[in-house]
Design an enzyme around this catalytic site. Structure first.
Site, PDB file in Angstrom:
ATOM      1  CD  GLU A   1      -5.683   4.399  -0.968  1.00  9.42           C
ATOM      2  OE1 GLU A   1      -5.892   4.761   0.121  1.00  9.42           O
ATOM      3  OE2 GLU A   1      -6.599   3.844  -1.747  1.00  9.42           O
TER       4      GLU A   1
ATOM      5  CE1 TYR B   1      -3.708   2.686   0.913  1.00  8.98           C
ATOM      6  CE2 TYR B   1      -1.648   3.488   2.238  1.00  8.98           C
ATOM      7  CZ  TYR B   1      -3.064   3.658   1.477  1.00  8.98           C
ATOM      8  OH  TYR B   1      -3.610   4.816   1.955  1.00  8.98           O
TER       9      TYR B   1
END
Ligand code: GDP
Ligand code: MN
Length: 381
Positions: free
Chosen positions: A189, A101
């Site tokens: 993101e 992530y």
């Protein structure tokens, strides 16, 4: 302004962040044609601006044309958390060895940019933050100094990624930071950022929010905006320059000032109702603005009552009242209105409204009373 995954990936690609080759498709036959062109296996991905598409069945691997056809048929038109899928993104499938992530956003209280990196990607990051906060390596970045390669390297080391991923991660994070700052985004993101068996890193998903205040220096964004707005009410409001967010309730809300609009939604909830929207008409409350606001709310079939909550500051009560009365003459409303008018010259304003009161135009002196009346009307309708 939120981007769809495929737009986010195009945005990333401009900054040199590796993504899989792919294309969009709005129909089943197009999906098959795209897949045939890019080569199998492929992933068929629902394009909606909401997370958790994988879990909802909106992301499927396909090895053949027939499989693409079947998946495209089932995903197009699918409802994912209230978002109907109208477009697919088909890309070459990747082999995944690890899912990470990575993100950048603004930490307002720290007055710094915040980078987050975790070896536990692919899943909901909020869940990781809750269950295993130590699994997220955070870095605060001075916006003037920027993010150096050295800092990035230390940050990557802290996150504990596979050793083979280190150089790729440093490179991608530096590019992602550039995309975030130079690209004028509020959020970038990548979840998951994957490590392939060949030891290569690339972005398998993209979530990007662009900073609407910077749109004046990005003529290329016009194209993005025009593409798709799921909520017809929001499109209309945007066109009229109103700050509008569509919600699911039955009480239409109009207020001046974002804070008051939020409080108004809260009060509607507090007395047992559900706001149909958030709508901030800003400082003034001219007939023009009020008519626009009413028009937008009027297009919403779910609205059964409208609550206008105005606190006069520089704008005087009588001007607000006259604005509302004029606007009512212009728009043929389907639902009754409850008005709470307070602030500068509220008395004078209420006197003007009193002359127009009826079953469908009710004036109440306080926010709470007005909210109760509006919710009652909405429930009775
Ligand atoms: P989200 O569920 O909306 O976040 O959609 P993502 O694009 O992040 O995809 C969800 C999950 O699908 C990923 O975490 C992967 O596990 C899986 N996935 C997506 N693309 C591929 C792919 O190319 N190959 C494989 N094997 N899995 C994929
Ligand atoms: Mn994802």
């Amino acid at each position: 302004m939120d981007l769809f995954e495929y737009q986010g990936k195009q945005f990333f690609a401009r900054f040199g962040i590796p993504v899989s080759p792919g294309d969009t498709a709005d129909a089943v036959d197009d999906a098959v044609a795209v897949a045939d062109r890019i080569g199998y296996p492929v992933v068929v991905k629902a394009q909606v601006q909401v997370g958790g598409r994988g879990k909802a069945g909106g992301i499927q691997l396909a090895d053949t044309s027939d499989e693409v056809r079947a998946h495209a048929e089932s995903i197009l038109g699918m409802d994912i958390k209230g978002h109907v899928v109208r477009r697919l993104w088909i890309e070459r499938a990747s082999d995944i060895e690890a899912e990470y992530y990575a993100s950048f956003t603004l930490d307002r209280s720290a007055k710094r940019h915040l980078g987050m990196l975790s070896a536990k990607g692919g899943v909901d990051i909020e869940q990781v933050a809750e269950e295993d906060p130590a699994a997220i390596a955070r870095i605060h970045i001075d916006p003037v100094a920027g993010l150096s390669e050295e800092q990035t390297r230390a940050w990557v080391a802290e996150a504990g990624l596979d050793e083979r991923a280190t150089d790729g991660a440093v490179d991608i994070l530096q590019k992602l930071y550039r995309a975030y700052t130079e690209g004028d985004a509020d959020l970038v993101e990548i979840n998951p950022l994957i490590l392939t068996p060949e030891g290569k890193l690339h972005a398998l998903d993209a979530k990007v929010t662009l900073d609407g205040n910077a749109s004046f220096r990005h003529p290329e964004w016009d194209e993005l905006e025009g593409l798709e707005s799921i909520d017809e009410r929001e499109r209309l409001a945007h066109e009229k320059g109103l700050q509008y967010v569509g919600l699911d309730g039955t009480v239409g809300v109009i207020a001046n000032g974002a804070g008051l609009a939020m409080s108004t939604c809260d009060v509607v909830n507090q007395v047992g109702g559900q706001p149909a929207n958030f709508l901030d008409i800003g400082g003034g409350a001219s007939a023009e603005v009020m008519a626009n606001a009413l028009e937008v709310i009027n297009t919403d079939d779910k609205v059964k009552a409208i609550f206008i909550n105005i606190f006069g500051g520089i704008t005087k009560g009588e001007d607000v009242a006259n604005g509302i009365v004029t606007a009512l003459g212009r728009v043929e409303l389907r639902s009754p209105i409850v008005i709470r008018l307070d602030g500068t010259n509220a008395e004078e304003g209420r006197a003007i409204l009193a002359a127009h009161e009826s079953d469908t135009l009710i004036s109440k002196p306080t926010m709470l009373e007005a909210a109760r009346a509006a919710v009652e009307l909405a429930k009775g309708a």
